[in-house]
Motif scaffolding. Structure first.
Motif, PDB file in Angstrom:
ATOM      1  N   ALA A  13       0.652  -1.384  -0.021  1.00  0.00           N
ATOM      2  CA  ALA A  13       0.118   0.280  -0.261  1.00  0.00           C
ATOM      3  C   ALA A  13       0.692   1.133   0.028  1.00  0.00           C
ATOM      4  CB  ALA A  13      -0.850   0.009   0.976  1.00  0.00           C
ATOM      5  N   ARG A  14       1.853   1.414   0.520  1.00  0.00           N
ATOM      6  CA  ARG A  14       2.595   2.902   0.840  1.00  0.00           C
ATOM      7  C   ARG A  14       3.952   2.600  -0.634  1.00  0.00           C
ATOM      8  NH1 ARG A  14       6.467   1.889   6.370  1.00  0.00           N
ATOM      9  NH2 ARG A  14       7.261   3.255   5.112  1.00  0.00           N
ATOM     10  N   ARG A  15       3.868   1.153  -1.309  1.00  0.00           N
ATOM     11  CA  ARG A  15       4.411   1.895  -2.381  1.00  0.00           C
ATOM     12  C   ARG A  15       3.105   2.001  -3.797  1.00  0.00           C
ATOM     13  NH1 ARG A  15       7.851  -3.533  -4.495  1.00  0.00           N
ATOM     14  NH2 ARG A  15       9.813  -3.335  -2.755  1.00  0.00           N
ATOM     15  N   ALA A  16       2.241   1.589  -3.321  1.00  0.00           N
ATOM     16  CA  ALA A  16       1.201   2.522  -4.221  1.00  0.00           C
ATOM     17  C   ALA A  16       0.859   3.345  -4.079  1.00  0.00           C
ATOM     18  CB  ALA A  16      -0.166   1.503  -3.969  1.00  0.00           C
ATOM     19  N   TYR A  17       0.667   4.208  -3.031  1.00  0.00           N
ATOM     20  CA  TYR A  17       0.836   5.323  -2.281  1.00  0.00           C
ATOM     21  C   TYR A  17       1.812   6.330  -3.320  1.00  0.00           C
ATOM     22  CZ  TYR A  17       0.695   9.316  -0.283  1.00  0.00           C
ATOM     23  OH  TYR A  17      -0.117  10.800   0.531  1.00  0.00           O
ATOM     24  N   ALA A  18       3.352   6.257  -3.379  1.00  0.00           N
ATOM     25  CA  ALA A  18       3.945   6.965  -3.560  1.00  0.00           C
ATOM     26  C   ALA A  18       4.226   6.632  -4.854  1.00  0.00           C
ATOM     27  CB  ALA A  18       5.632   6.206  -3.126  1.00  0.00           C
ATOM     28  N   ILE A  19       3.387   5.702  -5.238  1.00  0.00           N
ATOM     29  CA  ILE A  19       3.860   6.215  -6.961  1.00  0.00           C
ATOM     30  C   ILE A  19       3.175   6.368  -7.765  1.00  0.00           C
ATOM     31  CG2 ILE A  19       3.730   4.522  -9.292  1.00  0.00           C
ATOM     32  CD1 ILE A  19       4.930   2.338  -7.799  1.00  0.00           C
ATOM     33  N   SER A  20       1.428   6.825  -6.496  1.00  0.00           N
ATOM     34  CA  SER A  20       0.484   7.692  -7.387  1.00  0.00           C
ATOM     35  C   SER A  20       0.574   8.187  -6.559  1.00  0.00           C
ATOM     36  CB  SER A  20      -0.932   6.924  -5.998  1.00  0.00           C
ATOM     37  OG  SER A  20      -1.097   5.977  -6.651  1.00  0.00           O
ATOM     38  N   TRP A  21       1.499   8.902  -5.907  1.00  0.00           N
ATOM     39  CA  TRP A  21       1.506  10.947  -5.997  1.00  0.00           C
ATOM     40  C   TRP A  21       3.002  11.529  -6.517  1.00  0.00           C
ATOM     41  CZ3 TRP A  21       0.314  14.627  -2.929  1.00  0.00           C
ATOM     42  CH2 TRP A  21       1.262  16.049  -2.943  1.00  0.00           C
ATOM     43  N   LEU A  22       3.127  10.143  -7.426  1.00  0.00           N
ATOM     44  CA  LEU A  22       4.427  10.529  -8.092  1.00  0.00           C
ATOM     45  C   LEU A  22       3.380  11.007  -9.574  1.00  0.00           C
ATOM     46  CD1 LEU A  22       7.661  10.995  -9.727  1.00  0.00           C
ATOM     47  CD2 LEU A  22       6.787   8.314 -11.127  1.00  0.00           C
ATOM     48  N   SER A  23       2.669  10.232  -9.641  1.00  0.00           N
ATOM     49  CA  SER A  23       1.612  10.574 -10.609  1.00  0.00           C
ATOM     50  C   SER A  23       0.879  11.578 -10.521  1.00  0.00           C
ATOM     51  CB  SER A  23       0.858   8.913 -10.704  1.00  0.00           C
ATOM     52  OG  SER A  23       0.066   8.459 -12.083  1.00  0.00           O
ATOM     53  N   TRP A  24       0.630  12.055  -9.589  1.00  0.00           N
ATOM     54  CA  TRP A  24      -0.084  13.421  -9.032  1.00  0.00           C
ATOM     55  C   TRP A  24       0.805  14.147  -9.303  1.00  0.00           C
ATOM     56  CZ3 TRP A  24      -4.479  15.530  -8.407  1.00  0.00           C
ATOM     57  CH2 TRP A  24      -4.677  16.800  -7.753  1.00  0.00           C
ATOM     58  N   LEU A  25       1.949  14.027  -9.156  1.00  0.00           N
ATOM     59  CA  LEU A  25       2.978  15.379  -9.394  1.00  0.00           C
ATOM     60  C   LEU A  25       2.793  15.713 -11.106  1.00  0.00           C
ATOM     61  CD1 LEU A  25       4.722  14.895  -6.595  1.00  0.00           C
ATOM     62  CD2 LEU A  25       3.758  16.329  -6.330  1.00  0.00           C
TER      63      LEU A  25
END
Lengths: 278, 269
Positions: free
Chosen positions: A7-19
């Motif tokens: 979940a933390r990895r998915a969150y970090a990747i989604s955050w990159l996507s968002w940025l």
């Protein structure tokens, strides 16, 4: 399986996507940017109905409902498929990041799945914004909607699964071609729009396109969404739901196997970092 | 003065050559670029057929599908091209040579226009055969004149957009994205703009593509002659010098600002 770590990895990747998606401007301009395209797409297609109503002189609420729900909820699928299928081209050609991300997150399939998440969320928000506006535009009685929330949620999850699987298969192909990447991504979206019962029933397409219509779960997804908004909508919901679940399972399996094979092949051939400088 | 014009034309020729050669070197790519817009044309044509709309609406869709490809070429092939040149490091090379930017953009416009015409004609051909759209051949001369005027006005507008990319990068890219659907709607891509409220009609009429598309449709579908379309011709003829002047001014201004702020070589921002 360490769920928290995943979940933390998915969150970090989604955050990159968002940025990547949003950090070029301030929140207000970004909101306007995100809203403009779907709103004008809605106007573009809703006015097809308006043009028809003006030229024929009579209204057809069933067609109006069909078209507006199709255009509105296409945002979810269109945004999602774009979010997944575009990543390879963008990371490799635009930002030259693919190799670094490949090293940082060795499971490229997981990376692609997570990169798409934020696009689905934005797509869903856009669907919810454009639906009432579209129905109002074609003078559809909003009070006749009876939302079946559990069915909508199940359908959204199924939509995420099959659409992401399709996006992963498309990405696997674009790993081999720097030049064709954008065309593959764009045409997948266009194809879903044509064969997915978005503007008109896919059964009206010529016989030679029917195998394609049946191979993609888009039609079932779209029809079930309409049924979830209006239980009077005449479809066999149970049957379509079963079909969607079967197709989604097949897509998940196929995408996993296909991507693993392509991933291995692309590294063997040394295409992973191939760019065109186009 | 004469040597400057010669240089401008030489640069334009060189850039157009690269664009035409590069755009058509891969035949499968050309086929794809024709099929992709046809997906949207097919979607709308089927919708009209299922709704039982009048036959001429199919012609509207086919002409609209062909004409909108020029707009995409203007924003992505011309406006956005400077962004790509910046990203790949070519822009700084262009800037230190004596080649005028106008020549570069003219070359992009001519090359892009040629490539897009090949694709647009194919869209009309395939669209006509697949959906049995019918056109009035007597309207061809008027349609051709309006088409030429529209192209000059449209690509002048493209030069204005290109200047924005000199200054901005990623935000310019996003601006180009935002210019797609609103123009598709306002230009009356799939229907006559007469169905819009008056205020939107007025706004839409300020876009060269709207006037051009309307004129071409009237000539090819409804059989209007050049006299009937005189207001279209006048409007486009007025737009051309205004947009060309604006393009030149904007290009100079944005170039200067980009140099002052050091943005010409700035990437990924």
């Amino acid at each position: 399986m360490d769920v928290i770590k995943i979940a933390r990895r998915a969150y970090a990747i989604s955050w990159l996507s968002w940025l990547e998606l949003s950090n070029w401007t301030n929140p207000l301009i970004f909101t306007i940017y995100v809203l403009i395209r779907p709103l004008f797409t809605l106007l573009l297609y809703a006015y097809i109905y308006v043009a028809f109503a003006i030229s024929s002189g009579y209204s057809n609420p069933a067609s109006a409902f069909y078209m507006v729900t199709g255009i509105s909820f296409y945002n979810y699928i269109g945004s999602g498929i774009y979010g997944v299928a575009w990543v390879i081209h963008e990371e490799r050609e635009h930002y030259r990041l693919l190799k670094y991300n490949y090293l940082a997150v060795p499971d490229l399939m997981f990376y692609l799945t997570s990169r798409g998440l934020i696009h689905y969320l934005i797509g869903l928000a856009l669907s919810l914004v454009t639906l009432p506006i579209g129905l109002w535009l074609v003078s559809y009685d909003l009070s006749s909607l009876q939302v079946n929330l559990p069915l909508i949620l199940i359908n959204l999850i199924l939509g995420y699964l099959w659409c992401t699987s399709l996006g992963i298969m498309v990405s696997a192909i674009s790993l081999f071609s720097a030049e064709w990447g954008p065309l593959i991504a764009e045409s997948t979206g266009g194809l879903l729009f044509l064969v997915g019962s978005v503007l008109f029933p896919a059964q009206s397409l010529p016989w030679w396109m029917q195998p394609l219509v049946n191979a993609i779960p888009m039609r079932e997804w779209m029809e079930l969404t309409r049924f979830a908004l209006n239980p009077q909508y005449p479809i066999r919901a149970d049957f379509l739901l079963q079909m969607e679940v079967i197709k989604t399972s097949l897509y998940l399996l196929c995408s996993f196997v296909f991507f693993k094979i392509m991933d291995k092949l692309v590294r063997m051939k040394g295409y992973l970092e191939a760019t065109t400088e186009h | 003065m004469r040597s400057r014009i010669t240089l401008l034309l030489k640069v334009a020729y060189a850039r157009a050559y690269v664009r035409i050669k590069g755009g058509n070197r891969e035949p499968s790519w050309v086929v794809w670029e024709i099929l992709l817009p046809l997906l949207a044309v097919a979607s709308v044509a089927y919708t009209y057929m299922i709704l039982g709309a009048p036959r001429e609406y199919i012609g509207f869709v086919v002409i609209g599908g062909a004409m909108i490809s020029y707009w995409f070429n203007v924003i992505w092939g011309m406006g956005n091209a400077l962004y790509w040149e910046k990203e790949t490091g070519n822009l700084e090379t262009f800037m230190i040579t004596p080649a005028p930017l106008e020549g570069l953009l003219l070359g992009m416009a001519l090359g892009g226009m040629f490539n897009t015409t090949l694709r647009a004609l194919s869209i009309v051909l395939v669209g006509t055969m697949a959906f049995k759209a019918s056109f009035n051949p007597s309207g061809l001369p008027a349609a051709f004149l309006i088409f030429v005027l529209t192209m000059v006005a449209l690509y002048s507008l493209g030069m204005c957009i290109a200047s924005i990319f000199l200054m901005y990068s990623r935000s310019g890219w996003r601006a180009a994205e935002v210019l797609q659907e609103p123009i598709m709607f306002l230009s009356g891509l799939y229907y006559p703009i007469s169905i819009f409220p008056t205020l939107i009609q007025l706004l839409a009429s300020s876009i060269p593509l709207t006037i051009g598309m309307d004129g071409i449709r009237r000539s090819l579908l409804l059989g209007y002659n050049l006299y009937d379309l005189r207001f279209h011709v006048i409007s486009l003829s007025v737009m051309i010098p205004v947009l060309a002047y604006l393009a030149k001014r904007m290009l100079r201004y944005m170039e200067l600002r980009a140099k002052v702020e050091g943005r010409l070589t700035l990437r990924w921002m």
